[in-house]
Scaffold this active site. Sequence first.
Site, PDB file in Angstrom:
ATOM      1  N   HIS A  69       0.825  -1.218   0.000  1.00  0.00           N
ATOM      2  CA  HIS A  69       0.000   0.000   0.000  1.00  0.00           C
ATOM      3  C   HIS A  69       0.856   1.263   0.000  1.00  0.00           C
ATOM      4  O   HIS A  69       1.839   1.372   0.724  1.00  0.00           O
ATOM      5  CB  HIS A  69      -1.005  -0.003   1.155  1.00  0.00           C
ATOM      6  CG  HIS A  69      -0.430   0.048   2.535  1.00  0.00           C
ATOM      7  ND1 HIS A  69      -0.206   1.232   3.209  1.00  0.00           N
ATOM      8  CD2 HIS A  69      -0.061  -0.940   3.391  1.00  0.00           C
ATOM      9  CE1 HIS A  69       0.267   0.974   4.418  1.00  0.00           C
ATOM     10  NE2 HIS A  69       0.373  -0.337   4.557  1.00  0.00           N
ATOM     11  N   ASP A 187       6.359   1.932   6.451  1.00  0.00           N
ATOM     12  CA  ASP A 187       5.052   1.289   6.334  1.00  0.00           C
ATOM     13  C   ASP A 187       4.188   2.159   5.434  1.00  0.00           C
ATOM     14  O   ASP A 187       3.677   3.186   5.875  1.00  0.00           O
ATOM     15  CB  ASP A 187       4.446   1.147   7.722  1.00  0.00           C
ATOM     16  CG  ASP A 187       3.036   0.604   7.732  1.00  0.00           C
ATOM     17  OD1 ASP A 187       2.595   0.078   6.705  1.00  0.00           O
ATOM     18  OD2 ASP A 187       2.381   0.720   8.790  1.00  0.00           O
ATOM     19  N   GLU A 221      -5.194   1.331   2.766  1.00  0.00           N
ATOM     20  CA  GLU A 221      -4.933   0.313   3.775  1.00  0.00           C
ATOM     21  C   GLU A 221      -4.959   0.880   5.185  1.00  0.00           C
ATOM     22  O   GLU A 221      -5.485   0.246   6.106  1.00  0.00           O
ATOM     23  CB  GLU A 221      -3.582  -0.363   3.507  1.00  0.00           C
ATOM     24  CG  GLU A 221      -3.333  -1.626   4.316  1.00  0.00           C
ATOM     25  CD  GLU A 221      -2.765  -1.393   5.710  1.00  0.00           C
ATOM     26  OE1 GLU A 221      -2.772  -2.337   6.521  1.00  0.00           O
ATOM     27  OE2 GLU A 221      -2.307  -0.253   5.988  1.00  0.00           O
ATOM     28  N   ASP A 241       3.708  -6.318   3.747  1.00  0.00           N
ATOM     29  CA  ASP A 241       3.580  -5.238   4.723  1.00  0.00           C
ATOM     30  C   ASP A 241       4.611  -5.481   5.822  1.00  0.00           C
ATOM     31  O   ASP A 241       5.191  -6.552   5.926  1.00  0.00           O
ATOM     32  CB  ASP A 241       2.163  -5.202   5.293  1.00  0.00           C
ATOM     33  CG  ASP A 241       1.714  -3.809   5.677  1.00  0.00           C
ATOM     34  OD1 ASP A 241       2.579  -2.979   6.026  1.00  0.00           O
ATOM     35  OD2 ASP A 241       0.501  -3.541   5.631  1.00  0.00           O
ATOM     36  N   HIS A 321       4.643   3.034  13.115  1.00  0.00           N
ATOM     37  CA  HIS A 321       3.734   4.174  13.256  1.00  0.00           C
ATOM     38  C   HIS A 321       4.342   5.277  14.125  1.00  0.00           C
ATOM     39  O   HIS A 321       3.616   6.090  14.712  1.00  0.00           O
ATOM     40  CB  HIS A 321       2.369   3.745  13.792  1.00  0.00           C
ATOM     41  CG  HIS A 321       1.510   3.098  12.745  1.00  0.00           C
ATOM     42  ND1 HIS A 321       0.153   2.970  12.858  1.00  0.00           N
ATOM     43  CD2 HIS A 321       1.821   2.544  11.543  1.00  0.00           C
ATOM     44  CE1 HIS A 321      -0.336   2.368  11.788  1.00  0.00           C
ATOM     45  NE2 HIS A 321       0.659   2.096  10.964  1.00  0.00           N
TER      46      HIS A 321
END
Length: 342
Positions: A69, A187, A221, A241, A321
């Site tokens: 993604h 990511d 995503e 991923d 994240h």
Amino acid sequence: MKLDLNYTLEFTKEILSIPSPAGYTEKAMERIAQELDALGYSYTYSKKGCLIVKILGKDSNYTRLLSAHIDTLGAMVKKVKKNGRLELINIGGYAWGSVEGENVTIHTLDGKEYEGTVLPIKASVHVYGDIPREMPRIAENMEVRLDENVYSEEDTRSLGICQGDFVSYYTKTKITESGYIKSRYLDDKLCVAQSLAYLKYLKDNNEKPNNNLYIYFSNFEEVGHGVSEIPNDVDEFIALDIGLVAEDADGDEKKVSIAARDNKTVYDLKIRKHLQEVANNHNIKYTVGVYNRYGSDATASILQGADLRYACIGPNVDATHHYERTHIDGIIETIKLLIAYL
């Protein structure tokens, strides 16, 4: 295996430099399309804007789909405040403390861009004492200080900034001499680059995948609905991923992750065993991931009712994240597994 690692790293750095929070991905998708043109692959678009490449394999009786993604975390302007600053609402799941002090770009509907910084509403200890240390980092307590001469809501609105404008964070991408690559949004832009590296490998070596293969570049995503238009002939879905590196995640930045479970479902045991067997047979270093708070395009498709086998692999990444990091060795192991398995 003849791998073009430099190609992977250079494209990773380039695609990281193109802002693409979920919902604002057209420019990044255009860059992927340009690269597919350069590599000589044809592609189509889904109605939602996903890019899809189909490659005929040696055996057409079985079909796989590989996804990565392009959309990332980000934010949206929720409110233009009376003092001219901006209150944000997040896009994707991250902690507000992870972006405190980060520079941002505000993207207006008319194509203008403005810079600013995410700060607590009470940032200075000289003024507020212990309050900046103790104040919860939640959306209501954070704001964007614009790098413009704005002192009121009217000043900010006169620039064309309004509710609904997308906000992207600076990535601070760096590759160290010791082989680590650190950046926001590894990511999943690193996996986008790895997908293209796999396609380049096929071209450079005049190879075909074992089975028919779709490669999907998805764009929603991070908000839970990346791949929702799956061709009827797909038998197996591999989400490319990131894996997770933490004390209770058992990840390793120098290895590829093979996921066993996320917070949505367990992954298909037959496919996971096959992936591990392939890794063992090719001396590919890997970890097995069991994740508490994680989901992929593959498991999202299962919850949408897709009837297929599914798995998730990818480079292990530390501080996901947040300001993320992985190692070149893990990137290599991931591409090796893609080549050996597909």
